[in-house]
Structures are given as structure tokens and as C-alpha cells.
Design a protein around this motif. Sequence first.
Motif, PDB file in Angstrom:
ATOM      1  N   LEU A   1       0.940   2.653   9.782  1.00  0.00           N
ATOM      2  CA  LEU A   1       0.077   3.809   9.550  1.00  0.00           C
ATOM      3  C   LEU A   1       0.942   5.036   9.280  1.00  0.00           C
ATOM      4  N   GLY A   2       0.774   5.644   8.110  1.00  0.00           N
ATOM      5  CA  GLY A   2       1.689   6.713   7.728  1.00  0.00           C
ATOM      6  C   GLY A   2       3.074   6.133   7.516  1.00  0.00           C
ATOM      7  N   ALA A   3       3.161   5.117   6.652  1.00  0.00           N
ATOM      8  CA  ALA A   3       4.384   4.317   6.525  1.00  0.00           C
ATOM      9  C   ALA A   3       5.594   5.127   6.078  1.00  0.00           C
ATOM     10  N   GLY A   4       5.369   6.189   5.305  1.00  0.00           N
ATOM     11  CA  GLY A   4       6.497   6.975   4.839  1.00  0.00           C
ATOM     12  C   GLY A   4       7.499   6.120   4.091  1.00  0.00           C
ATOM     13  N   LEU A   5       8.778   6.269   4.439  1.00  0.00           N
ATOM     14  CA  LEU A   5       9.850   5.537   3.766  1.00  0.00           C
ATOM     15  C   LEU A   5      10.330   4.366   4.610  1.00  0.00           C
TER      16      LEU A   5
ATOM     17  N   PRO B   1       8.880 -13.475  10.019  1.00  0.00           N
ATOM     18  CA  PRO B   1       8.454 -14.799   9.563  1.00  0.00           C
ATOM     19  C   PRO B   1       7.940 -14.740   8.125  1.00  0.00           C
ATOM     20  N   SER B   2       8.192 -15.810   7.386  1.00  0.00           N
ATOM     21  CA  SER B   2       7.868 -15.804   5.954  1.00  0.00           C
ATOM     22  C   SER B   2       6.378 -15.661   5.678  1.00  0.00           C
ATOM     23  N   ASP B   3       5.528 -16.021   6.666  1.00  0.00           N
ATOM     24  CA  ASP B   3       4.083 -15.912   6.449  1.00  0.00           C
ATOM     25  C   ASP B   3       3.513 -14.583   6.936  1.00  0.00           C
ATOM     26  N   CYS B   4       4.391 -13.632   7.212  1.00  0.00           N
ATOM     27  CA  CYS B   4       3.951 -12.292   7.636  1.00  0.00           C
ATOM     28  C   CYS B   4       3.480 -11.495   6.422  1.00  0.00           C
ATOM     29  N   VAL B   5       2.546 -10.587   6.662  1.00  0.00           N
ATOM     30  CA  VAL B   5       2.079  -9.650   5.638  1.00  0.00           C
ATOM     31  C   VAL B   5       2.215  -8.238   6.200  1.00  0.00           C
ATOM     32  N   VAL B   6       2.842  -7.356   5.448  1.00  0.00           N
ATOM     33  CA  VAL B   6       3.042  -5.973   5.876  1.00  0.00           C
ATOM     34  C   VAL B   6       2.189  -5.062   5.009  1.00  0.00           C
ATOM     35  N   HIS B   7       1.243  -4.368   5.632  1.00  0.00           N
ATOM     36  CA  HIS B   7       0.412  -3.370   4.947  1.00  0.00           C
ATOM     37  C   HIS B   7       1.008  -1.985   5.216  1.00  0.00           C
ATOM     38  N   GLU B   8       1.314  -1.259   4.166  1.00  0.00           N
ATOM     39  CA  GLU B   8       1.893   0.079   4.302  1.00  0.00           C
ATOM     40  C   GLU B   8       0.879   1.115   3.830  1.00  0.00           C
ATOM     41  N   LEU B   9       0.368   1.923   4.759  1.00  0.00           N
ATOM     42  CA  LEU B   9      -0.627   2.936   4.440  1.00  0.00           C
ATOM     43  C   LEU B   9       0.023   4.307   4.396  1.00  0.00           C
ATOM     44  N   ASP B  10      -0.115   4.975   3.280  1.00  0.00           N
ATOM     45  CA  ASP B  10       0.339   6.358   3.157  1.00  0.00           C
ATOM     46  C   ASP B  10      -0.217   6.920   1.859  1.00  0.00           C
ATOM     47  N   ARG B  11       0.035   8.189   1.633  1.00  0.00           N
ATOM     48  CA  ARG B  11      -0.431   8.816   0.407  1.00  0.00           C
ATOM     49  C   ARG B  11       0.275   8.214  -0.795  1.00  0.00           C
ATOM     50  N   ALA B  12      -0.425   8.237  -1.920  1.00  0.00           N
ATOM     51  CA  ALA B  12       0.092   7.610  -3.134  1.00  0.00           C
ATOM     52  C   ALA B  12       1.438   8.194  -3.548  1.00  0.00           C
ATOM     53  N   GLY B  13       1.607   9.501  -3.423  1.00  0.00           N
ATOM     54  CA  GLY B  13       2.859  10.129  -3.853  1.00  0.00           C
ATOM     55  C   GLY B  13       4.058   9.638  -3.077  1.00  0.00           C
ATOM     56  N   VAL B  14       3.896   9.434  -1.777  1.00  0.00           N
ATOM     57  CA  VAL B  14       4.988   8.940  -0.946  1.00  0.00           C
ATOM     58  C   VAL B  14       5.312   7.495  -1.302  1.00  0.00           C
ATOM     59  N   LEU B  15       4.279   6.668  -1.402  1.00  0.00           N
ATOM     60  CA  LEU B  15       4.490   5.259  -1.737  1.00  0.00           C
ATOM     61  C   LEU B  15       5.076   5.095  -3.141  1.00  0.00           C
ATOM     62  N   ASP B  16       4.657   5.940  -4.070  1.00  0.00           N
ATOM     63  CA  ASP B  16       5.189   5.861  -5.432  1.00  0.00           C
ATOM     64  C   ASP B  16       6.676   6.204  -5.454  1.00  0.00           C
ATOM     65  N   PHE B  17       7.050   7.245  -4.731  1.00  0.00           N
ATOM     66  CA  PHE B  17       8.474   7.616  -4.649  1.00  0.00           C
ATOM     67  C   PHE B  17       9.282   6.466  -4.059  1.00  0.00           C
TER      68      PHE B  17
END
Length: 301
Positions: A106-110, A120-136
Motif C-alpha cells: 500500500l503506497g508502494a513507492g519505489l 516463492p515462485s507462485d507469489c503475486v505482488v500487488h503494488e498500489l500507488d499513484r500512476a506517476g510514481v509507478l510510471d517513473f
Amino acid sequence: MAGTTLQHTDVDGVDGGVGLTALLVAAARAIETRRHDSLARDVYAEHFVRAAPACADWPVRIEQVPAGDDDPLWGRFARYFGLRTRVLDDFLLHSVTAGARQVVLLGAGLDTRAFRLDLPSDCVVHELDRAGVLDFKQRVLSGLSAVPRVKRIPVPVDLRADWVGALKTAGFDTAAPSVWLAEGLLFYLPGPVETYLIDSVARLAAEGSALAFEAKLEKDLLAYRDSPIYASTREQIGIDLLHLFDKGPRPDSVGDLTAGGWSASMHTPFDFTLRHGRGPLPEPNDALEGNRWVFAHKPQP
């Protein structure tokens, strides 16, 4: 949530507001990575710092800091962020060992845990943040040809908006155990937004899930305006953290979780300094003394 506003944080990318603090933490991780006694390693952190014009002259190793570890910002405060990274890394790894296969930042930032941790290979990571931060972040990582170790799903959303719907649309499974991190996030949010966020996690998380977050207990944040950490951050790199922190009363999120059946423990950062043998220790007029790290678990029936 309607009508709620953040204070002085409405910059979408990393060029200002809370987004710029993500670069501060990245610089701290870069410095930590290069230490001989490093608590956490993030080989991507330095590249984020170098890619952003706002911090082109920031240090990425302690040898570049004239005062070294005596510098309140790049010494003590950066070591705090390094310790926090290690502690939350350990929490996440312990949680997936216990069976969680969904990670929500939550608020993944960088954050680069999907790239640098042995998940583990079957893990899934959801990164929530504003589009501008994730795009950078994506631009920098793509430029490095970086490949995540597990499935990584960026979820561009403002945490004041319908992030729950966005997370579900991205494939989050409410029936499976999950581990959630809110690292350096909640004190930027107004109290009602924090309450909504914690309540939503409690609702979405299946039994066997875990949550870690950082809180501040000070009743008067401005009492620490002249503390070495806040003053140095303001004067050296122009980030006024007290200007960014929400000044309203904080909710009792730990109490809310325990009332809902979660188990929770609260620790000072100094507890982990003693555990790991390095990190910040208390000092006078200490901006860190009100910081608490909370670890909560939703038990199996």
C-alpha cells in the motif's frame, strides 16, 4: 472518503510532495546497500535517485557524506530507513513461509521487493500507488532490463479513491491468505482515510493473513520541528516532512484490529536496533521516539 484531502501532497510523480519522499527512502536504501554491515540490499535504489533531477546531487553511499554517520539525515535517518527495510523484509518473508502467496504494498513507492527478495515462485505482488510514481519506477526498471522474481501487478490508484475495487479488478483473491505492508504511509493520510484503509484490509484479508504498518504516536508533531532529523531533511534537501504529515488526530488502528479479532504487537524502531546490533538509538529531541512499527495477524479459526 468523499471530500477528504491530503495536505500538500498532490503531486502525482516523484518531483514533489510525498512522491519526493520515495526518493529520500531510495537514497537511504542505496546508502544502506553499500555499507559493509548492510542490513538490507537494494541494487535498484541508486538508479532511482540518479534518474530523478530533483535528487541528482544526493549521496548514494555514506562516503559521499562529509559528516558520515554523524549527519542527522544521511547518517542516522538513512540508517533508520535501512533498518525499517530489513524488518519489513523479514516480516514479509516470514509471512510467505507461513503460507501467504499474495503480497499487497500500500503506497508502494519505489519498493523493489518483487525484484530483490527470494519469494516463492507462485507469489503475486500487488503494488498500489499513484500512476506517476509507478510510471517513473517502471521507466527506471525497464531501462535496467530488470525482471521481477515473481508475478508483479502494478495497480495505479490513489488511496483516497476506490483502491479496493482496483485491487480486486487486478486479481486479488479475498479467499486466500495475504500479507500487507503500509511502509511510511499512514502518517501522510487524514485519520478517516487511515481508518478506511485499515478497515478495508481487515475485510479483504482472509484468515491466516498478516499486516505490518508504521504509525506515529506524537500528540504534537510540531514539537519536533527543530529535531536534528526533521531540520536536516528540511535544510539539506528541501523536504519538510512536518508540512507533509497530516496534523489531525490519529485513529487507534491497533485497537480497531484487535477488536476485530486480529493479534497485534507494537514496537519501537529501537527494539530492532538492539536486535540487529545496528541502527538508531534514542537521543534528545528525537523525531523517531513516537514512531511505532505494528505487526498484526488474522488468526486461523
